[in-house]
Scaffold this motif. Structure first.
Motif, mmCIF file in Angstrom:
data_model
loop_
_atom_site.group_PDB
_atom_site.id
_atom_site.type_symbol
_atom_site.label_atom_id
_atom_site.label_comp_id
_atom_site.label_asym_id
_atom_site.label_seq_id
_atom_site.Cartn_x
_atom_site.Cartn_y
_atom_site.Cartn_z
ATOM 1 N N MET A 34 111.312 -36.476 -27.940
ATOM 2 C CA MET A 34 112.335 -35.542 -28.391
ATOM 3 C C MET A 34 113.572 -36.296 -28.876
ATOM 4 O O MET A 34 114.147 -35.964 -29.918
ATOM 5 C CB MET A 34 112.723 -34.569 -27.284
ATOM 6 N N SER A 35 113.957 -37.318 -28.155
ATOM 7 C CA SER A 35 115.097 -38.133 -28.556
ATOM 8 C C SER A 35 114.838 -38.786 -29.917
ATOM 9 O O SER A 35 115.709 -38.795 -30.790
ATOM 10 C CB SER A 35 115.364 -39.205 -27.492
ATOM 11 N N THR A 36 113.642 -39.290 -30.113
ATOM 12 C CA THR A 36 113.283 -39.926 -31.383
ATOM 13 C C THR A 36 113.328 -38.913 -32.523
ATOM 14 O O THR A 36 113.842 -39.209 -33.604
ATOM 15 C CB THR A 36 111.886 -40.567 -31.280
ATOM 16 N N CYS A 37 112.817 -37.719 -32.293
ATOM 17 C CA CYS A 37 112.840 -36.687 -33.335
ATOM 18 C C CYS A 37 114.267 -36.273 -33.681
ATOM 19 O O CYS A 37 114.593 -36.056 -34.850
ATOM 20 C CB CYS A 37 112.027 -35.472 -32.909
ATOM 21 N N LEU A 38 115.117 -36.172 -32.685
ATOM 22 C CA LEU A 38 116.512 -35.808 -32.951
ATOM 23 C C LEU A 38 117.243 -36.939 -33.667
ATOM 24 O O LEU A 38 118.174 -36.683 -34.434
ATOM 25 C CB LEU A 38 117.227 -35.453 -31.651
ATOM 26 N N THR A 39 116.837 -38.160 -33.434
ATOM 27 C CA THR A 39 117.483 -39.303 -34.070
ATOM 28 C C THR A 39 117.051 -39.465 -35.517
ATOM 29 O O THR A 39 117.859 -39.820 -36.366
ATOM 30 C CB THR A 39 117.163 -40.600 -33.288
ATOM 31 N N PHE A 40 115.798 -39.175 -35.808
ATOM 32 C CA PHE A 40 115.293 -39.423 -37.154
ATOM 33 C C PHE A 40 114.950 -38.153 -37.922
ATOM 34 O O PHE A 40 115.791 -37.677 -38.678
ATOM 35 C CB PHE A 40 114.140 -40.430 -37.106
ATOM 36 N N GLN A 52 124.870 -46.478 -38.153
ATOM 37 C CA GLN A 52 124.643 -45.060 -37.891
ATOM 38 C C GLN A 52 123.370 -44.868 -37.053
ATOM 39 O O GLN A 52 123.359 -44.081 -36.119
ATOM 40 C CB GLN A 52 124.496 -44.286 -39.203
ATOM 41 N N VAL A 53 122.336 -45.583 -37.411
ATOM 42 C CA VAL A 53 121.074 -45.497 -36.671
ATOM 43 C C VAL A 53 121.277 -45.961 -35.238
ATOM 44 O O VAL A 53 120.854 -45.301 -34.291
ATOM 45 C CB VAL A 53 119.959 -46.310 -37.370
ATOM 46 N N ARG A 54 121.936 -47.088 -35.049
ATOM 47 C CA ARG A 54 122.177 -47.606 -33.693
ATOM 48 C C ARG A 54 123.011 -46.628 -32.862
ATOM 49 O O ARG A 54 122.724 -46.396 -31.688
ATOM 50 C CB ARG A 54 122.859 -48.974 -33.748
ATOM 51 N N ALA A 55 124.018 -46.031 -33.466
ATOM 52 C CA ALA A 55 124.867 -45.080 -32.739
ATOM 53 C C ALA A 55 124.059 -43.853 -32.317
ATOM 54 O O ALA A 55 124.199 -43.378 -31.183
ATOM 55 C CB ALA A 55 126.064 -44.680 -33.599
ATOM 56 N N LEU A 56 123.208 -43.365 -33.204
ATOM 57 C CA LEU A 56 122.363 -42.217 -32.859
ATOM 58 C C LEU A 56 121.380 -42.566 -31.757
ATOM 59 O O LEU A 56 121.161 -41.787 -30.829
ATOM 60 C CB LEU A 56 121.592 -41.733 -34.085
ATOM 61 N N LEU A 57 120.765 -43.719 -31.861
ATOM 62 C CA LEU A 57 119.819 -44.145 -30.825
ATOM 63 C C LEU A 57 120.505 -44.227 -29.473
ATOM 64 O O LEU A 57 119.965 -43.780 -28.461
ATOM 65 C CB LEU A 57 119.189 -45.498 -31.185
ATOM 66 N N GLU A 58 121.695 -44.793 -29.449
ATOM 67 C CA GLU A 58 122.453 -44.921 -28.203
ATOM 68 C C GLU A 58 122.804 -43.551 -27.634
ATOM 69 O O GLU A 58 122.637 -43.292 -26.454
ATOM 70 C CB GLU A 58 123.725 -45.736 -28.456
ATOM 71 N N ARG A 59 123.273 -42.654 -28.492
ATOM 72 C CA ARG A 59 123.688 -41.323 -28.035
ATOM 73 C C ARG A 59 122.501 -40.558 -27.437
ATOM 74 O O ARG A 59 122.595 -39.996 -26.358
ATOM 75 C CB ARG A 59 124.289 -40.523 -29.178
ATOM 76 N N HIS A 60 121.390 -40.533 -28.140
ATOM 77 C CA HIS A 60 120.246 -39.761 -27.662
ATOM 78 C C HIS A 60 119.526 -40.437 -26.507
ATOM 79 O O HIS A 60 118.906 -39.757 -25.693
ATOM 80 C CB HIS A 60 119.276 -39.463 -28.805
ATOM 81 N N SER A 61 119.629 -41.751 -26.397
ATOM 82 C CA SER A 61 118.939 -42.425 -25.290
ATOM 83 C C SER A 61 119.594 -42.111 -23.948
ATOM 84 O O SER A 61 118.957 -42.200 -22.914
ATOM 85 C CB SER A 61 118.893 -43.936 -25.518
ATOM 86 N N LYS A 62 120.860 -41.711 -23.963
ATOM 87 C CA LYS A 62 121.567 -41.409 -22.726
ATOM 88 C C LYS A 62 121.627 -39.914 -22.431
ATOM 89 O O LYS A 62 122.139 -39.505 -21.402
ATOM 90 C CB LYS A 62 122.995 -41.962 -22.803
ATOM 91 N N ALA A 63 121.087 -39.098 -23.327
ATOM 92 C CA ALA A 63 121.164 -37.654 -23.167
ATOM 93 C C ALA A 63 120.158 -37.167 -22.128
ATOM 94 O O ALA A 63 119.071 -37.716 -21.987
ATOM 95 C CB ALA A 63 120.898 -36.970 -24.504
ATOM 96 N N THR A 64 120.542 -36.124 -21.422
ATOM 97 C CA THR A 64 119.618 -35.480 -20.491
ATOM 98 C C THR A 64 118.663 -34.602 -21.299
ATOM 99 O O THR A 64 118.928 -34.281 -22.466
ATOM 100 C CB THR A 64 120.368 -34.591 -19.484
ATOM 101 N N LEU A 65 117.584 -34.185 -20.674
ATOM 102 C CA LEU A 65 116.642 -33.308 -21.360
ATOM 103 C C LEU A 65 117.331 -32.011 -21.779
ATOM 104 O O LEU A 65 117.112 -31.507 -22.885
ATOM 105 C CB LEU A 65 115.428 -33.020 -20.471
ATOM 106 N N GLY A 66 118.191 -31.477 -20.942
ATOM 107 C CA GLY A 66 118.924 -30.266 -21.300
ATOM 108 C C GLY A 66 119.806 -30.480 -22.523
ATOM 109 O O GLY A 66 119.883 -29.616 -23.409
ATOM 110 N N GLN A 67 120.467 -31.612 -22.604
ATOM 111 C CA GLN A 67 121.300 -31.921 -23.769
ATOM 112 C C GLN A 67 120.439 -32.074 -25.026
ATOM 113 O O GLN A 67 120.825 -31.614 -26.108
ATOM 114 C CB GLN A 67 122.103 -33.203 -23.522
ATOM 115 N N LEU A 68 119.281 -32.692 -24.870
ATOM 116 C CA LEU A 68 118.375 -32.842 -26.013
ATOM 117 C C LEU A 68 117.904 -31.474 -26.500
ATOM 118 O O LEU A 68 117.847 -31.218 -27.704
ATOM 119 C CB LEU A 68 117.182 -33.715 -25.644
ATOM 120 N N LEU A 69 117.569 -30.574 -25.570
ATOM 121 C CA LEU A 69 117.132 -29.235 -25.960
ATOM 122 C C LEU A 69 118.248 -28.465 -26.660
ATOM 123 O O LEU A 69 118.004 -27.759 -27.645
ATOM 124 C CB LEU A 69 116.638 -28.453 -24.750
ATOM 125 N N ASN A 70 119.467 -28.596 -26.162
ATOM 126 C CA ASN A 70 120.599 -27.929 -26.819
ATOM 127 C C ASN A 70 120.786 -28.457 -28.234
ATOM 128 O O ASN A 70 121.025 -27.681 -29.159
ATOM 129 C CB ASN A 70 121.882 -28.105 -26.004
#
Length: 192
Positions: A34-40, A52-70
């Motif tokens: 899910m994190s990968t799909c939200l990043t790319f 930009q890619v690195r910043a997105l990867l960092e942001r989504h790698s630390k997100a909780t599942l609830g944050q990813l779903l939101n």
């Protein structure tokens, strides 16, 4: 003590603990996908730089599942049944991670009933995770195909699995997950 596994648990208890371990690992795979799909593919905006890619990867790698779903719900419209499945997956994941011993009715290793409830719960969680993964993998594969990207690991899928995926998952993507713009399929980020 002959009926105890090397772990110190009885074989019937050990079986449930193994299922729990598999469920935890499988759930982490769903979160990563899910994190990968939200990043790319579901990023929604062109990415111009490696930063930009690195910043997105960092942001989504630390997100909780609830944050990813939101974040997913902000970017796309989800079919009601798929959205319900995502909610159940999140709820079950949180029970596994935080409240396994607090479930009404009890999940315990010391009774047949408790083990049965726990194993059924874990199997439902893994089944939901499998379906969520297939949809997200479909989004990722279609985006990669549009971008001309060969996905690593794609060669590990047997032809039978690829045929099943292409026949059963890809045709349903537009029903399960759609761009918020005019009900279109999700837009993918273009990188030129």
């Amino acid at each position: 003590m002959k009926d105890e596994a090397q772990s110190g648990y009885k074989p019937v208890q050990d079986d449930v603990l193994k299922t729990l371990g598999i469920a935890v690992i499988a759930g982490q795979g769903v979160e990563r996908l899910m994190s990968t799909c939200l990043t790319f593919p579901l990023h929604g905006e062109p990415m111009q730089t490696g930063e930009q890619v690195r910043a997105l990867l960092e942001r989504h790698s630390k997100a909780t599942l609830g944050q990813l779903l939101n974040a997913l719900r902000k970017r796309v419209d989800l079919h009601l049944s798929f959205d319900d499945q995502l909610d159940r997956f999140l709820q079950y994941r949180n029970v596994i991670a935080h409240r396994l011993h607090d479930v009404p009715g009890g999940f315990d290793l010391h009774s047949d009933e408790g083990r049965g409830r726990l194993k059924a719960f874990l199997l439902q969680y893994m089944d939901d995770g499998h379906i969520v993964s297939m949809v997200l993998l479909g989004v990722l594969r279609e985006w990669a195909r549009q971008e001309g990207i060969d996905l690593p690991g794609e060669h590990h899928l047997s032809q039978r699995m690829q045929d099943h995926f292409d026949a059963n998952v890809v045709p349903n993507l537009e029903v399960l997950i759609r761009s918020k713009e005019r009900g279109a399929p999700p837009k993918v980020a273009k990188s030129d």
